[in-house]
Design an enzyme around this catalytic site. Structure first.
Site, short mmCIF file in Angstrom:
data_model
loop_
_atom_site.label_atom_id
_atom_site.label_comp_id
_atom_site.label_asym_id
_atom_site.label_seq_id
_atom_site.Cartn_x
_atom_site.Cartn_y
_atom_site.Cartn_z
N GLU A 99 0.85 -1.20 0.00
CA GLU A 99 0.00 0.00 0.00
C GLU A 99 0.88 1.25 0.00
O GLU A 99 1.94 1.27 0.63
CB GLU A 99 -0.91 -0.01 1.24
N ASP A 101 0.20 5.30 0.63
CA ASP A 101 -0.89 6.10 1.18
C ASP A 101 -0.66 7.60 1.17
O ASP A 101 0.38 8.08 1.63
CB ASP A 101 -1.13 5.73 2.65
N GLU A 103 -3.08 10.34 3.11
CA GLU A 103 -4.25 10.57 3.95
C GLU A 103 -4.24 12.03 4.38
O GLU A 103 -3.20 12.55 4.81
CB GLU A 103 -4.25 9.66 5.18
N HIS A 116 -0.71 12.96 5.66
CA HIS A 116 -0.11 11.78 6.27
C HIS A 116 0.26 10.81 5.14
O HIS A 116 -0.57 10.50 4.29
CB HIS A 116 -1.14 11.15 7.21
N THR A 117 1.51 10.35 5.11
CA THR A 117 1.94 9.40 4.09
C THR A 117 2.49 8.14 4.76
O THR A 117 3.00 8.19 5.88
CB THR A 117 3.03 9.99 3.17
N ASN A 118 2.36 7.02 4.04
CA ASN A 118 2.87 5.76 4.57
C ASN A 118 3.13 4.80 3.42
O ASN A 118 2.54 4.94 2.34
CB ASN A 118 1.87 5.14 5.55
N GLU A 128 5.54 6.25 8.60
CA GLU A 128 4.77 7.48 8.46
C GLU A 128 5.66 8.71 8.35
O GLU A 128 6.64 8.86 9.08
CB GLU A 128 3.82 7.66 9.64
N ASP A 192 -11.67 9.35 16.45
CA ASP A 192 -10.99 8.72 17.59
C ASP A 192 -9.49 8.93 17.56
O ASP A 192 -8.80 8.70 18.56
CB ASP A 192 -11.32 7.22 17.64
N TRP A 193 -8.96 9.42 16.39
CA TRP A 193 -7.50 9.62 16.32
C TRP A 193 -7.07 10.74 15.38
O TRP A 193 -5.95 11.28 15.51
CB TRP A 193 -6.81 8.34 15.86
N GLY A 197 -4.90 13.73 18.00
CA GLY A 197 -4.92 12.45 18.71
C GLY A 197 -6.29 12.04 19.18
O GLY A 197 -6.40 11.23 20.11
N ARG A 274 10.05 5.66 19.52
CA ARG A 274 9.20 4.64 18.91
C ARG A 274 9.99 3.39 18.55
O ARG A 274 9.44 2.29 18.52
CB ARG A 274 8.55 5.22 17.66
#
Length: 287
Positions: A99, A101, A103, A116-118, A128, A192-193, A197, A274
């Protein structure tokens, strides 16, 4: 991938390479969900997706592609779009999908959207990068492009690259190159996110929320299901397959660095908290 491999791939695909020139959503996509909230208008030249409290909506391309340069013009949800997400991406079928992405995370009126990319390979993402834009994406249409070829993946906005993900298989980094993908897009509620957040919820008094699309264009190798070689049902053949070996030149690299210096707000490759056991291997590969 070596130059020899790229030349071999070009040779194998040259007889079947076509350009799926778009311009009519009736011919190019299927609205797949939303119970009438997705609409094709203006004789196929415009598509809108809407979101209200019961449901959002979405579409996908009729064709599958094995490598492509996809361009789409979008005008995002105006006003208070907090809690909404507009997606535009390439994806193979599950399980363990590949995928790529885009977004667009909505925000309170006056605050910028977050882009937002992924990149997912074999079902694994966690790559991300997020950006603000240098313009208001709700005022007019802007072109969002995904270049996917054997060498790299490039995300661009109005022809300006914002992210590059190189093929680093020689360093043990998986790269999406074995599964055909379709173009998908959707508008849905993710309060929710999506905004701060999840602290800012969707204001349903502003519904329906609407995103608009036009000028979908796919320069691509169109995949015929069940066959091992590319084919196309497009009536417009292309002798220009330069995108299949395209990489960023020095000017494009400068533009990429400009965007990342001034507009990048998150990069997984700098998030040491992370990845306490060490950053992913592609993060150490020089651009």
């Amino acid at each position: 991938m070596s130059n020899h491999s790229v030349k071999l791939l070009l040779l194998l695909l040259s007889s079947s390479m076509m350009a799926a020139f778009a311009g009519n959503f009736y011919q190019d996509v299927d609205i797949t969900w939303g119970d009438g909230r997705g609409k094709v208008l203006n004789n196929g030249k415009l598509l809108t997706l809407s979101l209200d409290k019961p449901s959002g909506s979405g579409f996908r391309s009729k064709n599958e592609y094995m490598f492509s340069k996809i361009d789409m013009q979008l005008k995002l949800v105006p006003g208070n779009s907090a809690g909404t997400v507009t997606t535009y991406y390439l994806s193979s079928t599950s399980p363990n999908q590949d995928e790529i992405d885009f977004e667009f995370l909505g925000n309170l009126s006056g605050d910028p959207y977050i882009v937002h990319t992924n990149v997912f390979t074999q079902g694994k993402g966690n790559r991300e990068q997020q950006f603000y834009l240098w313009f208001d994406p709700t005022k007019d249409f802007h072109t969002y492009s995904i270049l996917w070829n054997p060498q790299n993946i490039v995300f661009s906005v109005d022809g300006i690259p914002i992210r590059e993900f190189k093929n680093a298989e020689s360093s043990g980094v998986p790269f999406p190159k074995n599964k055909p993908m379709r173009v998908y897009s959707s508008l849905w509620n993710a309060d929710d996110w999506a905004t701060r957040g999840g602290r800012v919820k969707t204001d349903w008094s502003q519904a329906p929320f609407t995103a608009s699309y036009r000028n979908f264009n796919a320069n691509a190798c169109v995949w015929s299901s069940g066959k091992s070689s590319c084919a196309s049902n497009s009536s417009s053949s292309s002798s220009n397959a330069a995108w299949l070996s395209q990489e960023l030149d020095s000017t494009s690299q400068k533009r990429l660095r400009w965007v990342q210096k001034n507009y990048m707000i998150y990069n997984y490759c700098t998030d040491l908290k992370r990845f306490p056991q060490g950053l992913p291997p592609e993060c150490s590969i020089a651009s």
